[in-house]
Design an enzyme around this catalytic site. Structure first.
Site, PDB file in Angstrom:
ATOM      1  N   LEU A   1       0.857  -1.189   0.000  1.00  0.00           N
ATOM      2  CA  LEU A   1       0.000   0.000   0.000  1.00  0.00           C
ATOM      3  C   LEU A   1       0.887   1.230   0.000  1.00  0.00           C
ATOM      4  O   LEU A   1       1.774   1.366   0.846  1.00  0.00           O
ATOM      5  CB  LEU A   1      -0.902   0.020   1.236  1.00  0.00           C
ATOM      6  N   ILE A   2       0.663   2.125  -0.959  1.00  0.00           N
ATOM      7  CA  ILE A   2       1.421   3.376  -1.050  1.00  0.00           C
ATOM      8  C   ILE A   2       0.467   4.550  -0.869  1.00  0.00           C
ATOM      9  O   ILE A   2      -0.539   4.659  -1.582  1.00  0.00           O
ATOM     10  CB  ILE A   2       2.107   3.511  -2.426  1.00  0.00           C
ATOM     11  N   SER A   3       0.766   5.430   0.054  1.00  0.00           N
ATOM     12  CA  SER A   3      -0.041   6.643   0.202  1.00  0.00           C
ATOM     13  C   SER A   3       0.467   7.708  -0.756  1.00  0.00           C
ATOM     14  O   SER A   3       1.627   7.701  -1.173  1.00  0.00           O
ATOM     15  CB  SER A   3       0.009   7.152   1.650  1.00  0.00           C
ATOM     16  N   GLY A   4      -0.404   8.631  -1.123  1.00  0.00           N
ATOM     17  CA  GLY A   4      -0.009   9.726  -2.009  1.00  0.00           C
ATOM     18  C   GLY A   4       0.462   9.245  -3.357  1.00  0.00           C
ATOM     19  O   GLY A   4       1.459   9.728  -3.895  1.00  0.00           O
TER      20      GLY A   4
ATOM     21  N   SER B   1      -1.011   9.403  -6.359  1.00  0.00           N
ATOM     22  CA  SER B   1      -1.637   9.975  -7.552  1.00  0.00           C
ATOM     23  C   SER B   1      -0.625  10.534  -8.537  1.00  0.00           C
ATOM     24  O   SER B   1      -0.894  10.625  -9.739  1.00  0.00           O
ATOM     25  CB  SER B   1      -2.631  11.081  -7.162  1.00  0.00           C
ATOM     26  N   SER B   2       0.570  10.906  -8.037  1.00  0.00           N
ATOM     27  CA  SER B   2       1.585  11.510  -8.915  1.00  0.00           C
ATOM     28  C   SER B   2       2.949  11.393  -8.254  1.00  0.00           C
ATOM     29  O   SER B   2       3.084  10.842  -7.156  1.00  0.00           O
ATOM     30  CB  SER B   2       1.249  12.983  -9.193  1.00  0.00           C
ATOM     31  N   GLY B   3       3.977  11.930  -8.910  1.00  0.00           N
ATOM     32  CA  GLY B   3       5.302  12.022  -8.323  1.00  0.00           C
ATOM     33  C   GLY B   3       5.892  10.684  -7.916  1.00  0.00           C
ATOM     34  O   GLY B   3       5.709   9.668  -8.580  1.00  0.00           O
TER      35      GLY B   3
ATOM     36  N   GLY C   1       5.089   8.668  -5.625  1.00  0.00           N
ATOM     37  CA  GLY C   1       4.102   7.623  -5.350  1.00  0.00           C
ATOM     38  C   GLY C   1       3.671   6.884  -6.593  1.00  0.00           C
ATOM     39  O   GLY C   1       3.646   5.645  -6.626  1.00  0.00           O
TER      40      GLY C   1
ATOM     41  N   TYR D   1       7.724  23.018   5.526  1.00  0.00           N
ATOM     42  CA  TYR D   1       7.870  21.714   4.874  1.00  0.00           C
ATOM     43  C   TYR D   1       9.054  20.953   5.460  1.00  0.00           C
ATOM     44  O   TYR D   1       8.954  19.765   5.779  1.00  0.00           O
ATOM     45  CB  TYR D   1       8.053  21.910   3.375  1.00  0.00           C
TER      46      TYR D   1
END
Length: 301
Positions: free
Chosen positions: A11-14, A16-18, A20, A162
């Protein structure tokens, strides 16, 4: 690192792009079953979900979008329930979800910092509380944290919130590594350096809410963020490849249990974090030996 060909459920969070999205594809290409955690599958990220499904069909791999909003306890729990219901287990959790902001630190409201920490730090805690009971019951698993060289490397201004959130995440990961070892769960921290393209971090970065404070800083630091961006781009060699981060994560997942590294870096611009992390991790290990807890440096087989 010794390799194993065993298929893992990841399972990978985030995702949708980049990093991840790249990691999801790299892991499926390596034969793993990957659930790409994407927030709002039917809405704002419907295109990302469709792209993942299209990639799976075109390459005949197991890349499965799953709705995951790390700002929601219930969303994290439901994502894990879905995976365990369909696969019977969960082997690897990759904490990749994160948000970037740029601007003078003082100009961000406390509420903005809380929101940033909620995504970048507390979000990982929510996902852990959903997933770790499964891994602990299995007495097996791997938790991968996608950190940042900014935690210990040279850091330019106007990225403080950040950087602080990434440092908080790194500290959390280090403690979790020790607390999960006796359950047979491994931890690896992946440390990417600064990338000026390929991750969408800069494109989607947030800005300060207090525009009056921003204006005050412009009297002394006019155009600073543009200067930082340009100079970071100047440090980044042409050979820099964001895809290498995905390949490193894939290599760690495919490595035999007990032989996975605690920390892996990829910093083409060389901000110094590799050197500082090496010293810090050595000091950490030496301290644990001094207090008789060096068994926690490696998971129970």
């Amino acid at each position: 690192m010794n390799k194993t060909s065993v298929n893992k459920t990841v399972l990978i969070s985030g995702a949708s792009s980049g990093f991840g999205a790249l990691t999801a594809r790299a892991l499926t290409d390596a034969g793993h079953t990957v659930y790409a955690g994407i927030r709002d599958l039917a809405g704002r990220n419907a295109t990302a979900a469709a792209d993942a499904k299209q990639y799976a069909a075109a390459h005949n791999v197991s890349l499965l979008p799953v709705d995951l909003d790390v700002s929601s306890d219930e969303s994290a729990l439901q994502a894990v329930r879905t995976i365990v219901g369909e696969q019977g287990r969960l082997d690897v959790v990759v904490h990749n979800a994160g948000h970037m902001v740029t601007g003078p630190a003082e100009a961000f409201t406390p509420e903005q910092l809380l929101s940033l920490y909620d995504t970048n730090v507390v979000g990982a805690q929510r996902l852990n509380r959903a997933a770790l009971p499964v891994l602990r019951e299995q007495q097996d698993g791997l938790v991968v944290w996608v950190g940042s060289s900014s935690t210990r490397g040279g850091t330019p201004p106007y990225l403080a919130p950040y950087f602080a959130a990434k440092a908080g995440m790194d500290a959390l990961a280090q403690s979790y590594a020790l607390e999960l070892a006796r359950f047979g769960i491994e931890t690896t921290i992946i440390v990417p350096g600064a990338f000026t393209h390929g991750t969408n971090h800069s494109v989607h970065s947030g800005t300060p809410a207090d525009t009056d404070v921003v204006a005050a800083y412009e009297t002394k630091y006019a155009g600073l963020m543009d200067q930082v961006s340009q100079r970071l781009a100047g440090l980044e060699p042409e050979s820099a490849d964001v895809g290498e981060v995905a390949r490193l994560i894939t290599e760690v997942v495919g490595t035999e249990k007990g032989r996975r590294p605690f920390r892996v870096s990829y910093d083409p611009s060389d901000d110094g974090a590799v050197v500082v992390n090496a010293v810090a991790d050595r000091v950490r290990a030496e301290f644990l030996r001094r207090v008789g807890l060096d068994d926690l440096l490696h998971p129970v087989p």
